[in-house]
Design a protein around this motif. Structure first.
Motif: not given
Length: 388
Positions: A146-153
Motif C-alpha cells: 500500500l502507498v496511501p499518498r502519491s501524485r500522480p498515482a
C-alpha cells in the motif's frame, strides 16, 4: 518530509503587450512543476521595461510582491531578483495548497497579466507490506502493498529473487492525491523461509531511476527435522561421548526428548536440551539412542546406534588371526603333496600293452616271437609298443 528535487518543465510561453505610453513592454512567464517539499522558482521576464509597476500575486490573488517590496508575510516566498529584465521569486517547502496560477502583472494605462502555473507532485513514501495470513509449507501466501499518498498515482511492482512477480493493483483518488494498493500470491515451501520479497513504488515526483522500496522477509512455517551428531566416530570403554540433536522447524521446537530403545538411559547420562552426555562408557551402554521433537506442524525423530569397543577383545582377536592362517596354509600344502605322489604312482604302472598290425596278423599261429620272425617270409611283421 525532506526537500525534493525541483522540476521546471516549460509548457507554455505567455506574452503580454502593454498599450498606450507603455506600448512595446512585454512579460513572459513559464509554467513550473515541483515535488512536494521541494523548491520552485517563478520567473517573470520583462522586455523593454520602462519602470512601470510590477505585481506578483498567488493563486488566491493575494499580492506577494509589489515591485520589490514584500506584501504577504509568508517567509517561504523570497524575492530572489528584481531587475529591468527579470523578476524571480523562490518558493521553499512547496505544498499542495501552493499549486495554481501565479499572476505576473504589469501596470500601464491598460493592465495586463500573465500566469505561471505551478504544479505540485507528491512522491510516494516507502510502501507498507503486509501478509494476509500465516504462510505454511505447501500452501500459498498473499502479500499486500500500500502507498496511501502519491501524485500522480504510483506504479507498484513486486520482485522476488530479482524476478518480477505479477501483482494486481488498484488506485483510489482522494482529493489531489491517490492511494494505490497491490496484491500478489504465490506458493511457498520450507526453503522459502527467510526469503525476501520487494514492493517497489515509482512516479514522476521521484528523480529518474529512483524508487521507494520495502523488503518483506517471508515467514514460512513447516514441520521439524532432527539429526544426531556424535562427538567421535569410534568409542571405547571409558570414553565420554556427547550426542547433539540438531533440529530445524518453524516455529522452532523448544523441547527435545532423549530415549534408549525400550530401556532407560544410563544413570550416568546427562540430558540437557539438545545434548546427551555419556561419561565413562561401558559395554552395557550399548543400544539405540533416539532424540524426538515436535511443533504444531509435525513430529521428528533421529536414531544413533552406540557400540562400545573393548580394546582387550580387539587385541585378542588380532593375535589369533595369524595362527589360523598358518594352519590353513600347512593343510593345503599337505593336500597338494599327496596329490602329486598319487599321480606319479599311477603314471609309472600304466602300460598300454601290445597289438598286432595288419601285416603281423599271421603271428597268431606262431608260438614264439623268434619263430614268427623267421617264418614271416610272406611279409607279415610283429610290432610291440611299451610305455615306460
Amino acid at each position: 518530509m525532506g526537500r525534493a528535487r525541483r522540476f521546471q518543465w516549460p509548457l507554455l510561453l505567455l506574452w503580454a503587450a502593454a498599450a498606450g505610453p507603455g506600448a512595446g513592454q512585454e512579460v513572459q512567464t513559464e509554467n513550473v512543476t515541483v515535488a512536494e517539499g521541494g523548491v520552485a522558482e517563478i520567473t517573470c521576464r520583462l522586455h523593454q521595461y520602462d519602470g512601470s509597476i510590477v505585481v506578483i500575486q498567488n493563486p488566491a490573488r493575494q499580492t506577494l510582491f509589489f515591485n520589490g517590496t514584500r506584501a504577504l508575510k509568508d517567509e517561504r516566498f523570497q524575492l530572489e531578483e528584481f531587475s529591468p529584465r527579470r523578476v524571480r521569486i523562490r518558493l521553499s517547502d512547496a505544498r499542495l495548497e501552493d499549486e495554481g496560477g501565479y499572476f505576473c502583472q504589469l501596470y500601464t494605462e491598460d493592465t495586463h497579466h500573465q500566469i505561471a502555473t505551478l504544479t505540485v507532485l507528491v512522491a510516494p513514501e516507502n510502501p507498507v507490506v503486509e501478509v494476509r495470513e500465516q504462510a505454511v509449507e505447501g500452501g500459498e501466501v498473499e502479500l499486500s502493498c500500500l502507498v496511501p499518498r502519491s501524485r500522480p498515482a504510483a506504479t507498484l511492482r513486486w520482485y522476488r529473487d530479482r524476478k518480477e512477480l505479477k501483482g494486481v493493483s488498484s488506485a483510489q483518488e482522494n482529493g489531489k492525491v491517490w492511494s494505490v494498493a497491490s496484491t500478489v500470491r504465490f506458493r511457498v515451501d520450507r526453503k522459502d523461509d527467510g526469503g525476501i520479497v520487494i514492493c517497489e513504488a515509482q512516479n514522476q515526483a521521484l528523480p529518474s531511476g529512483h524508487s521507494k522500496q520495502t523488503q518483506y522477509v517471508l515467514d514460512v512455517q513447516y514441520s521439524p527435522t532432527a539429526r544426531i551428531h556424535a562427538s567421535q566416530a569410534v568409542v571405547r570403554e571409558g570414553d565420554t561421548l556427547v550426542l547433539t540433536c540438531a533440529v530445524t522447524g518453524n516455529p522452532r521446537p523448544n523441547q527435545i526428548r532423549w530415549n534408549r530403545g525400550n530401556e532407560s538411559l544410563p544413570e550416568r547420562a546427562e540430558a540437557v536440551g539438545e545434548t546427551l552426555t555419556l561419561p565413562g562408557l561401558v559395554s552395557a551402554d550399548n543400544g539405540t539412542y533416539t532424540c524426538e521433537t515436535s511443533n504444531k506442524h509435525g513430529h521428528a525423530r533421529a536414531l544413533y546406534v552406540l557400540v562400545v569397543y573393548d580394546p582387550g577383545a580387539v587385541v585378542e582377536a588380532q593375535t589369533s588371526v595369524p595362527y589360523a592362517i598358518v594352519g590353513g596354509i600347512l593343510a593345503l600344502l599337505v593336500f597338494l603333496i599327496i596329490c602329486v605322489l598319487v599321480g606319479m604312482v599311477w603314471c609309472s604302472v600304466r602300460q598300454k600293452g601290445s597289438y598286432l598290425t595288419h601285416e603281423a596278423s599271421g603271428l597268431d599261429e606262431q608260438g614264439e616271437a623268434r619263430e614268427a620272425f623267421l617264418n614271416g617270409s610272406d611279409g607279415h611283421k610283429r610290432k610291440e609298443e611299451f610305455f615306460i
